[in-house]
Write an enzyme that holds these catalytic residues in place. Sequence first.
Site, PDB file in Angstrom:
ATOM      1  CB  SER A 156      -0.950  -0.046   1.203  1.00 48.89           C
ATOM      2  OG  SER A 156      -1.917   0.964   1.139  1.00 48.89           O
ATOM      3  CG  ASP A 175      -2.598   4.039  -1.361  1.00 43.87           C
ATOM      4  OD1 ASP A 175      -3.397   3.932  -2.309  1.00 43.87           O
ATOM      5  OD2 ASP A 175      -2.610   3.284  -0.370  1.00 43.87           O
ATOM      6  CG  ASP A 234      -2.915  -0.668  -2.282  1.00 47.21           C
ATOM      7  OD1 ASP A 234      -2.953   0.530  -1.910  1.00 47.21           O
ATOM      8  OD2 ASP A 234      -3.466  -1.584  -1.659  1.00 47.21           O
ATOM      9  CG  ASP A 279      -5.955   0.719  -0.455  1.00 48.66           C
ATOM     10  OD1 ASP A 279      -5.139   1.663  -0.455  1.00 48.66           O
ATOM     11  OD2 ASP A 279      -5.916  -0.206   0.383  1.00 48.66           O
TER      12      ASP A 279
END
Length: 448
Positions: free
Chosen positions: A104, A241, A243, A245
């Site tokens: 992440s 960010d 990833d 999400d």
Amino acid sequence: MGRLFGTDGVRGLANRDLTARLAMDLSVAAARVLGEQGAFKGHRPLAVVGRDPRASGEFLEAAVVAGLASAGVDVLTLGVLPTPAVAYLTNALDADLGVMLSASHNPAPDNGIKFFDRSGFKFADEVEDRVEAALGQDWEPPTGAGVGRVRDAHGAVEQYVAHLLSSLPVSLDGLRVVVDCANGASSDVAPEALRRAGAEVITIGVAPDGLNINSGCGSTHLAALQEAVRTHGADAGIANDGDADRCLAVTATGDVVDGDQIMAILATELRESGRLANDTVVATVMSNLGFKIAMRDTGIDVIETAVGDRYVLEAMKERGFNFGGEQSGHVIMLDHATTGDGVLTGLHLLATMARRGRALDELAKVMTRLPQVLINVKGVDKSRAKTSPELAAAVETAEAELGDTGRVLIRPSGTEPMVRVMVEAAAEDQAQSVAERLADTVRTTLAG
């Protein structure tokens, strides 16, 4: 050693904490647990695997695929794409299991692994516990035709983009947008979705090299986005960010619009159109007190959960709510996604601007943020944060000082070795002073 799974899967320093062997063993264990639960009954099991562009994701992906195939699961490799895309495609492709490799917003040396069930939801705590318990157990691997087969399915990303676009109520025609993809998983998807939605798009942070993810860019480093928005005269900036999400935003003048403000804007829009279930938003204890006041004033109830988008989602599912999220930018629109989706959130935020014909800074005035100071205290024993009498006494003293105009929150991080100290107050200097005093107490009382 404590629980292997944190609030967002298994995460750590790649090739040290999260090794290829552990990734393979976790995948085998996950397949075995699902098989024992009867998830594969009557059909040949199928999994989808995606990753963000971290260099370590290449060998970890190979390990996950090897583990799944060795356990008799067919695998579709999705390549580099956002976490919410893996969640969506797990369900859309009728897979039994989804696996995402990402840490992440963490720096490039870290990586992580998270699992999704066939509906696209993250594994429940009890399933993760069974997976962890199954690690290292003896098992009888399949042979011959029983082993899993592996195929490339990188083209499935088009299915995800089409899904995003189908959720929009209006076109983004006329909006100039800067998008910062953190040199991460949304570097192709986010600009493509925004352009096809009608926006004029300027991109930064879209050149991942495996090592530059989240480095001076993305939702954790907004300075570059702020500068680009002002330089290009854009209407807004959107930051994901690593990833994707998460989503944070920047106004035309460069002011930051955080997750609480985004939730306030979108919740108000949903309520006015009759699409906010039970006129309720689910947020975490980290949400700014100003957010809760704003929601109360607009007739929207706020349900609080522990920190972590998984806990927000659990409350939403259990009680029939369809909208929630975190101050950090995880926003869950359950009518369209099973997890936080930064690209989806950005699209709907811009769509609200387009539909109302109002600038982002105007929309953000729906709430007033109270001064909030967050200090991350590293190098301490976070396991004692909730049991230390000295720390509890210090918190009680601080709360008495703040009265009804502020609050204190001390919590161990669920994904990193640190304790987070958060203080809100009516004045910035008071919030800073109280937070620093409590951080010093954490350092002295929880010293490792």
